[in-house]
Enzyme design. Structure first.
Site, PDB file in Angstrom:
ATOM      1  N   GLU A   1     -11.044   0.469  -3.975  1.00 35.28           N
ATOM      2  CA  GLU A   1     -11.380   0.069  -2.609  1.00 35.28           C
ATOM      3  C   GLU A   1     -12.080   1.204  -1.869  1.00 35.28           C
ATOM      4  OE1 GLU A   1      -7.857  -1.327  -0.597  1.00 35.28           O
ATOM      5  OE2 GLU A   1      -8.856  -1.478   1.340  1.00 35.28           O
TER       6      GLU A   1
ATOM      7  N   LYS B   1      -3.067   4.905  -2.475  1.00 33.25           N
ATOM      8  CA  LYS B   1      -4.079   5.664  -1.750  1.00 33.25           C
ATOM      9  C   LYS B   1      -4.500   6.829  -2.633  1.00 33.25           C
ATOM     10  CE  LYS B   1      -4.204   3.458   2.151  1.00 33.25           C
ATOM     11  NZ  LYS B   1      -5.437   2.818   2.640  1.00 33.25           N
TER      12      LYS B   1
ATOM     13  N   ASP C   1      -7.168   2.807  -3.289  1.00 35.65           N
ATOM     14  CA  ASP C   1      -7.942   2.778  -2.042  1.00 35.65           C
ATOM     15  C   ASP C   1      -8.259   4.214  -1.639  1.00 35.65           C
ATOM     16  OD1 ASP C   1      -7.436   1.310   1.296  1.00 35.65           O
ATOM     17  OD2 ASP C   1      -9.124   2.391   0.391  1.00 35.65           O
TER      18      ASP C   1
ATOM     19  N   SER D   1       0.854  -1.190   0.000  1.00 35.57           N
ATOM     20  CA  SER D   1       0.000   0.000   0.000  1.00 35.57           C
ATOM     21  C   SER D   1       0.889   1.239   0.000  1.00 35.57           C
ATOM     22  CB  SER D   1      -0.883   0.003   1.258  1.00 35.57           C
ATOM     23  OG  SER D   1      -1.702   1.135   1.289  1.00 35.57           O
TER      24      SER D   1
ATOM     25  N   GLY E   1      -4.581  -4.800   5.544  1.00 34.86           N
ATOM     26  CA  GLY E   1      -3.580  -4.582   6.593  1.00 34.86           C
ATOM     27  C   GLY E   1      -3.896  -3.356   7.428  1.00 34.86           C
TER      28      GLY E   1
ATOM     29  N   LYS F   1      -0.842  -0.840  -4.533  1.00 32.67           N
ATOM     30  CA  LYS F   1      -2.115  -0.164  -4.196  1.00 32.67           C
ATOM     31  C   LYS F   1      -1.781   1.283  -3.900  1.00 32.67           C
ATOM     32  CE  LYS F   1      -4.731  -0.195   0.113  1.00 32.67           C
ATOM     33  NZ  LYS F   1      -5.474  -1.058   1.070  1.00 32.67           N
TER      34      LYS F   1
ATOM     35  N   LYS G   1     -10.196  -7.878   6.941  1.00 34.03           N
ATOM     36  CA  LYS G   1      -9.271  -7.449   7.987  1.00 34.03           C
ATOM     37  C   LYS G   1      -9.779  -8.000   9.311  1.00 34.03           C
ATOM     38  CE  LYS G   1      -7.827  -2.955   6.183  1.00 34.03           C
ATOM     39  NZ  LYS G   1      -8.003  -1.501   6.369  1.00 34.03           N
TER      40      LYS G   1
ATOM     41  N   ASP H   1     -13.932  -2.369   2.147  1.00 38.05           N
ATOM     42  CA  ASP H   1     -13.042  -2.556   3.303  1.00 38.05           C
ATOM     43  C   ASP H   1     -13.846  -2.144   4.539  1.00 38.05           C
ATOM     44  OD1 ASP H   1      -9.744  -1.101   4.143  1.00 38.05           O
ATOM     45  OD2 ASP H   1     -11.248  -2.039   5.404  1.00 38.05           O
TER      46      ASP H   1
END
Ligand SMILES: CC(=O)N[C@@H](Cc1ccc2ccccc2c1)C(=O)O
Ligand SMILES: [Mg+2]
Length: 376
Positions: A222, A171, A197, A143, A299, A169, A271, A247
């Site tokens: 996400e 952000k 995400d 991430s 995570g 991934k 998660k 998520d």
């Protein structure tokens, strides 16, 4: 297995670099650690809350208080009832014992995991084996936070790809979405497994902007919308091509079943902390597999303790996408356990008894801010 006591710690571990998301920038990971001491083994459960309630409603000091003031007394009462009937306190009895307390899933997950870890160690059983893991290694994704500039982002992504991470991934947030994705595609090509995400940063009105991500062949987007906006995600899924992954919205197996039935998600990030533990995580996995929905392990910047348990979970058959189970050095210069290291883009599934890692006492003490002991 007889409960002797519970130790609660608040940890503060510096991150190797600031990690910026749509909900803020973190320099230090402030989380909790629960140790359940029994007459046969100790068990550890990582409390994955953030210092502030900005990812979800739970936060570290509040969660520690809930564990101390509510969950431990209820667990002790359940253990006493089991002992009165000459029964063991089994891991699957923990969630029912804590059910009268509403919510507080991360707090409950940490306590349940600590009991599960002790119970598994007592039987010399690994979490991987007990869950039904079918792999010995799991593919590691990474991430990547929001950066100050596109060149800085490309340097970070280049570094992670060079380390061997199999999936990137990014952000994103309004103002940092299409441009960084386009830049990564232009620099590293269309073959790189790439996803984004948003951590709930968008609204349904942003659908046209999110649709501009469609040409880049992302694996998924996400949690673009608010964690409670299941209907909004179902509507957004009709307006964009990129598969929607949830998520924050998926807090239980029921929530997963509802979101899938309503067309709100095509992929699920599991998660354990967010959903109340590894037993519920296994249920979510099973619900998703039953619906043909791929899952991957998210995570919460766990130490090697939570990371070990997450890697065991990610070794289940339905985890067909690389997770955020990165190596320890993605976040920490020194982990509090033997670190997880990347080998050909994969992490090894621990097969030791219990969750598969134990804290190294002097390293744990170095990052311990507070500790308290509750005798039972
Ligand atoms: C790996 C990843 O992106 N995790 C979370 C976000 C998150 C979670 C917990 C955090 C704690 C400290 C600093 C940043 C954090 C980011 C997510 O998937 O949404
Ligand atoms: Mg997320």
């Amino acid at each position: 297995m007889k409960l002797i006591g519970v130790e609660l710690r608040r940890l503060a571990i510096p991150l190797v670099a600031p990690f910026r998301t749509s909900f803020g920038t973190q320099q230090t990971r402030e989380l909790g650690l629960i140790r359940v001491q029994t007459d046969s083994a100790d068990g550890y459960g990582e409390l994955v809350t953030m210092a502030d309630p900005v990812y979800s409603s739970e936060y570290t000091d509040g969660a520690i208080a809930v564990v101390r003031d509510y969950l431990v007394p209820m667990l002790a009462a359940a253990a006493a009832r089991a002992a009165a009937q000459s029964r063991d306190l089994d891991p699957w009895a923990v969630a029912p014992a804590l059910a009268p307390i509403k919510g507080h899933r991360m707090a409950k997950a940490a306590l349940e995991t600590a009991v599960l870890d002790a119970w598994l160690r007592e039987r010399s059983l690994s979490l991987a084996e007990w869950l039904g893991a079918t792999r010995n290694t799991v593919a590691a994704g990474v991430s990547v936070g929001i950066m100050d500039s596109v060149p800085q982002l490309l340097d970070a992504v280049g570094g992670y790809l060079a380390e061997g991470y199999v999936r990137i991934k990014l952000k994103i947030e309004p103002g940092w979405d299409v441009e960084p994705v386009r830049a990564v595609r232009e620099r590293f090509g269309d073959e790189v497994l790439l996803q984004v995400d948003a951590n709930t940063a968008y609204t349904l009105g942003d659908a046209p902007q999110l649709a501009r991500l469609d040409p880049f062949g992302l694996l998924l987007i996400e949690q673009p919308l608010d964690e409670e906006d299941v209907r909004g995600h179902a509507e957004l899924a009709k307006r964009i091509k990129t598969p929607v992954c949830l998520d924050e919205s998926i807090v239980s197996a029921r929530a997963a079943a509802d979101a899938i039935a309503l067309g709100a998600c095509a992929i699920v990030n599991i998660k354990p902390g967010r959903v109340g533990g590894y037993l519920e995580s296994r249920r979510i996995h099973d619900v998703c597999v039953a619906h043909g929905v791929p899952v991957w392990c998210g995570g919460m910047l766990e130490t090697g303790l939570g990371r070990a348990a997450n890697v065991a979970l990610a070794a289940l058959p339905g985890f067909t996408l690389p997770g955020d189970t990165s190596a320890s050095d993605r976040y920490y210069r020194t982990d509090i356990t033997e670190p997880f290291t990347l080998v050909d883009g994969h992490l090894a599934v621990p097969r030791e008894p219990g969750i598969g890692r134990s804290p190294i006492p002097e390293l744990l003490d170095t990052v311990t801010e507070t500790r308290e002991w509750i005798a039972l």
